[in-house]
Design an enzyme around this catalytic site. Structure first.
Site, PDB file in Angstrom:
ATOM      1  N   HIS A   1      26.962  -5.086  78.944  1.00  0.00           N
ATOM      2  CA  HIS A   1      26.835  -6.547  78.759  1.00  0.00           C
ATOM      3  C   HIS A   1      27.569  -7.252  79.892  1.00  0.00           C
ATOM      4  O   HIS A   1      28.787  -7.108  80.025  1.00  0.00           O
ATOM      5  CB  HIS A   1      27.427  -6.972  77.415  1.00  0.00           C
ATOM      6  CG  HIS A   1      26.704  -6.356  76.263  1.00  0.00           C
ATOM      7  ND1 HIS A   1      25.626  -6.956  75.646  1.00  0.00           N
ATOM      8  CD2 HIS A   1      26.864  -5.155  75.647  1.00  0.00           C
ATOM      9  CE1 HIS A   1      25.168  -6.162  74.690  1.00  0.00           C
ATOM     10  NE2 HIS A   1      25.902  -5.053  74.673  1.00  0.00           N
TER      11      HIS A   1
ATOM     12  N   HIS B   1      24.316   3.544  71.866  1.00  0.00           N
ATOM     13  CA  HIS B   1      25.676   3.580  71.302  1.00  0.00           C
ATOM     14  C   HIS B   1      25.733   4.287  69.941  1.00  0.00           C
ATOM     15  O   HIS B   1      26.095   3.691  68.932  1.00  0.00           O
ATOM     16  CB  HIS B   1      26.291   2.187  71.203  1.00  0.00           C
ATOM     17  CG  HIS B   1      25.407   1.114  70.613  1.00  0.00           C
ATOM     18  ND1 HIS B   1      24.713   1.279  69.446  1.00  0.00           N
ATOM     19  CD2 HIS B   1      25.126  -0.131  71.039  1.00  0.00           C
ATOM     20  CE1 HIS B   1      24.046   0.179  69.189  1.00  0.00           C
ATOM     21  NE2 HIS B   1      24.275  -0.697  70.137  1.00  0.00           N
TER      22      HIS B   1
ATOM     23  N   HIS C   1      18.953  -0.636  69.202  1.00  0.00           N
ATOM     24  CA  HIS C   1      20.181  -0.817  68.421  1.00  0.00           C
ATOM     25  C   HIS C   1      19.854  -0.294  67.027  1.00  0.00           C
ATOM     26  O   HIS C   1      19.170  -0.958  66.261  1.00  0.00           O
ATOM     27  CB  HIS C   1      20.619  -2.286  68.375  1.00  0.00           C
ATOM     28  CG  HIS C   1      21.873  -2.473  67.581  1.00  0.00           C
ATOM     29  ND1 HIS C   1      23.094  -2.753  68.139  1.00  0.00           N
ATOM     30  CD2 HIS C   1      22.099  -2.364  66.243  1.00  0.00           C
ATOM     31  CE1 HIS C   1      24.012  -2.825  67.196  1.00  0.00           C
ATOM     32  NE2 HIS C   1      23.439  -2.595  66.029  1.00  0.00           N
TER      33      HIS C   1
ATOM     34  N   ASP D   1      28.554   0.104  76.728  1.00  0.00           N
ATOM     35  CA  ASP D   1      28.496  -1.049  75.812  1.00  0.00           C
ATOM     36  C   ASP D   1      29.712  -1.948  76.001  1.00  0.00           C
ATOM     37  O   ASP D   1      30.155  -2.598  75.061  1.00  0.00           O
ATOM     38  CB  ASP D   1      28.372  -0.593  74.346  1.00  0.00           C
ATOM     39  CG  ASP D   1      27.812  -1.699  73.455  1.00  0.00           C
ATOM     40  OD1 ASP D   1      27.360  -2.731  73.983  1.00  0.00           O
ATOM     41  OD2 ASP D   1      27.841  -1.524  72.224  1.00  0.00           O
TER      42      ASP D   1
ATOM     43  N   HIS E   1      24.221   1.148  79.498  1.00  0.00           N
ATOM     44  CA  HIS E   1      24.223   0.081  78.470  1.00  0.00           C
ATOM     45  C   HIS E   1      25.424  -0.813  78.733  1.00  0.00           C
ATOM     46  O   HIS E   1      26.563  -0.430  78.470  1.00  0.00           O
ATOM     47  CB  HIS E   1      24.314   0.692  77.063  1.00  0.00           C
ATOM     48  CG  HIS E   1      24.315  -0.329  75.965  1.00  0.00           C
ATOM     49  ND1 HIS E   1      23.539  -0.203  74.834  1.00  0.00           N
ATOM     50  CD2 HIS E   1      24.992  -1.500  75.816  1.00  0.00           C
ATOM     51  CE1 HIS E   1      23.732  -1.239  74.049  1.00  0.00           C
ATOM     52  NE2 HIS E   1      24.620  -2.040  74.614  1.00  0.00           N
TER      53      HIS E   1
ATOM     54  N   LYS F   1      14.543  -3.867  74.967  1.00  0.00           N
ATOM     55  CA  LYS F   1      15.619  -3.677  73.997  1.00  0.00           C
ATOM     56  C   LYS F   1      15.195  -4.157  72.621  1.00  0.00           C
ATOM     57  O   LYS F   1      14.755  -5.289  72.455  1.00  0.00           O
ATOM     58  CB  LYS F   1      16.831  -4.483  74.481  1.00  0.00           C
ATOM     59  CG  LYS F   1      18.020  -4.409  73.572  1.00  0.00           C
ATOM     60  CD  LYS F   1      18.692  -3.068  73.643  1.00  0.00           C
ATOM     61  CE  LYS F   1      19.594  -2.902  72.445  1.00  0.00           C
ATOM     62  NZ  LYS F   1      20.845  -2.252  72.753  1.00  0.00           N
TER      63      LYS F   1
HETATM   64  N1  OTD Z   1      28.058  -4.454  70.124  1.00  0.00           N
HETATM   65  N2  OTD Z   1      29.083  -6.402  70.827  1.00  0.00           N
HETATM   66  C1  OTD Z   1      27.988  -6.784  71.548  1.00  0.00           C
HETATM   67  C2  OTD Z   1      26.906  -5.983  71.605  1.00  0.00           C
HETATM   68  C3  OTD Z   1      27.065  -4.636  71.122  1.00  0.00           C
HETATM   69  O1  OTD Z   1      25.456  -3.725  69.684  1.00  0.00           O
HETATM   70  C4  OTD Z   1      25.794  -3.925  70.834  1.00  0.00           C
HETATM   71  O2  OTD Z   1      25.115  -3.582  71.802  1.00  0.00           O
HETATM   72  C5  OTD Z   1      28.048  -8.043  72.267  1.00  0.00           C
HETATM   73  O3  OTD Z   1      29.098  -8.677  72.210  1.00  0.00           O
HETATM   74  O4  OTD Z   1      27.073  -8.395  72.945  1.00  0.00           O
HETATM   75  C6  OTD Z   1      29.094  -5.273  70.089  1.00  0.00           C
HETATM   76  O5  OTD Z   1      30.047  -5.004  69.356  1.00  0.00           O
HETATM   77 ZN    ZN Z   2      25.598  -3.446  73.603  1.00  0.00          ZN
HETATM   78 ZN    ZN Z   3      23.674  -2.679  70.057  1.00  0.00          ZN
END
Ligand code: OTD
Ligand code: ZN
Ligand code: ZN
Length: 345
Positions: free
Chosen positions: A16, A175, A137, A248, A14, A100
């Site tokens: 970004h 997460h 999520h 994450d 996971h 997702k």
């Molecule tokens: N959580 N920030 C972000 C995504 C995640 O939920 C998530 O996967 C982001 O900045 O893309 C965060 O705090």
């Molecule tokens: Zn995330």
């Molecule tokens: Zn998330």
């Protein structure tokens, strides 16, 4: 003689990576240590179609520095307009490894997510049929639910009903942050997995709120009380194949983190493996680190484990940058609030 630890090369289930200047700056931080990553689709606009995922994959590979190897595992952002046939084609071609699900409004760039689950039934049934996992999520966003309860309520109100209504659907609880999620995941069969971040093994909600507000520890789902952190550590270090690493790692520039309405996300790509080795050592589970970082994830996704290995060695305090420079400004690296002694060679 210094202590060393050799692991199959880890994957991040996971991550970004963003796009443009941010992508170029953060990609090497992950590719240095990880062979593959499940890449989140919450760009602006989101990665919804197979064609968009193919184009994003090309941009990631173009941003990879010469001489580095890394395989992005692409995902599609589920919307109420997602076409089951497009999802099936993107899976059949080998491009897409998961879809997702963001409940609309739950986290960064989730406005196009799902409001009414009935409207995605066709896609979920197609995914169950073809064995394509749904990454979830897991938070409700109803205004009557306290933010610290969002995950536990999601399990009861959404996750369990959706799974019961869609037999055969493979689901990853992303997460996870609560003992409720650990307990739920532990009680399920092999069609369920759960990712755990590095930062949720280290911080609880006091780290965000006690002694002044600490924006760099603010992420979603928000860190919970200490008992939950301890449950996550027990799950991650247990070796159970249900649990695997999804960092994450979510970079935002400091300018965007430090606003009156600051962005959510912790950027951990740079020091994740040093932190994890320390966490597992503290919990007398170094022999189970490889399961968490390198074995359980591929097993869930039905992918081969990596052939290459990495070696960590224990020694003097590890140095790493406190910030990564990007063309858009600096990004602060997660501070684990302690010296780290395991270094990736
Ligand atoms: N959580 N920030 C972000 C995504 C995640 O939920 C998530 O996967 C982001 O900045 O893309 C965060 O705090
Ligand atoms: Zn995330
Ligand atoms: Zn998330």
């Amino acid at each position: 003689m210094s202590e060393t630890l050799t692991l199959r090369r880890p994957d991040d289930w996971h991550l970004h990576l963003r796009d443009g200047a941010m992508l170029r700056a953060v990609l090497p931080e992950t590719a240095r240590h990880f062979a593959r990553a499940i890449v989140m689709p919450n760009l602006v606009p989101p990665v919804v179609t197979g064609a968009q995922a193919a184009a994003y994959r090309d941009r990631i590979l173009a941003a990879l520095p010469e001489g580095m190897a890394f395989e992005p595992l692409m995902t599609l952002y589920l919307t109420e307009d997602t076409d089951p046939a497009d999802v099936a084609a993107a899976h059949a071609s080998g491009l897409v490894k998961a879809v997702k699900l963001y409940p609309a409004g739950a986290t960064t760039n989730s406005a196009s997510g799902v409001k009414t689950f009935e409207n995605v039934r066709g896609v979920l049934e197609k995914m169950a049929e073809i064995g394509l996992p749904l990454c979830v999520h897991g938070e409700v966003v109803d205004s009557d639910v306290d933010i610290f309860d969002r995950e536990a309520v999601f399990i009861d109100r959404v996750l369990d009903p959706v799974r019961r209504a869609t037999p055969g659907l493979r689901v990853v609880m992303e997460h996870i942050t609560t003992s409720d999620a650990v307990d739920y995941a532990s009680a399920q069969g092999d069609d369920l997995g759960a990712t755990i971040t590095t930062h949720h093994l280290v911080i609880n909600r006091n780290h965000i709120l006690a002694g002044g507000i600490k924006p760099h520890y603010y992420c979603l789902p928000v860190a919970k009380r200490e008992t939950h952190r301890l449950a996550l550590r027990k799950a991650a270090t247990s070796g159970s194949k249900r649990f695997f690493l999804g960092t994450d790692s979510a970079p935002h520039t400091d300018a965007n983190k430090l606003l009156p309405c600051g962005c959510a996300g912790c950027f951990t790509a740079t020091n994740t493996l040093s932190i994890l080795a320390q966490v597992f050592e503290e919990d007398s589970a170094l022999d189970r680190l490889e399961a968490f970082t390198s074995l359980n994830g591929p097993a869930f996704y039905g992918l081969p484990v990596n052939d290459e290995t990495i070696t960590l060695s224990k020694g003097a305090a590890v140095t790493y940058p406190s910030q990564i420079e990007t063309e858009d400004g600096p990004v602060t690296v997660f501070d684990p609030l302690t010296e780290l002694h395991w270094k990736v060679d």
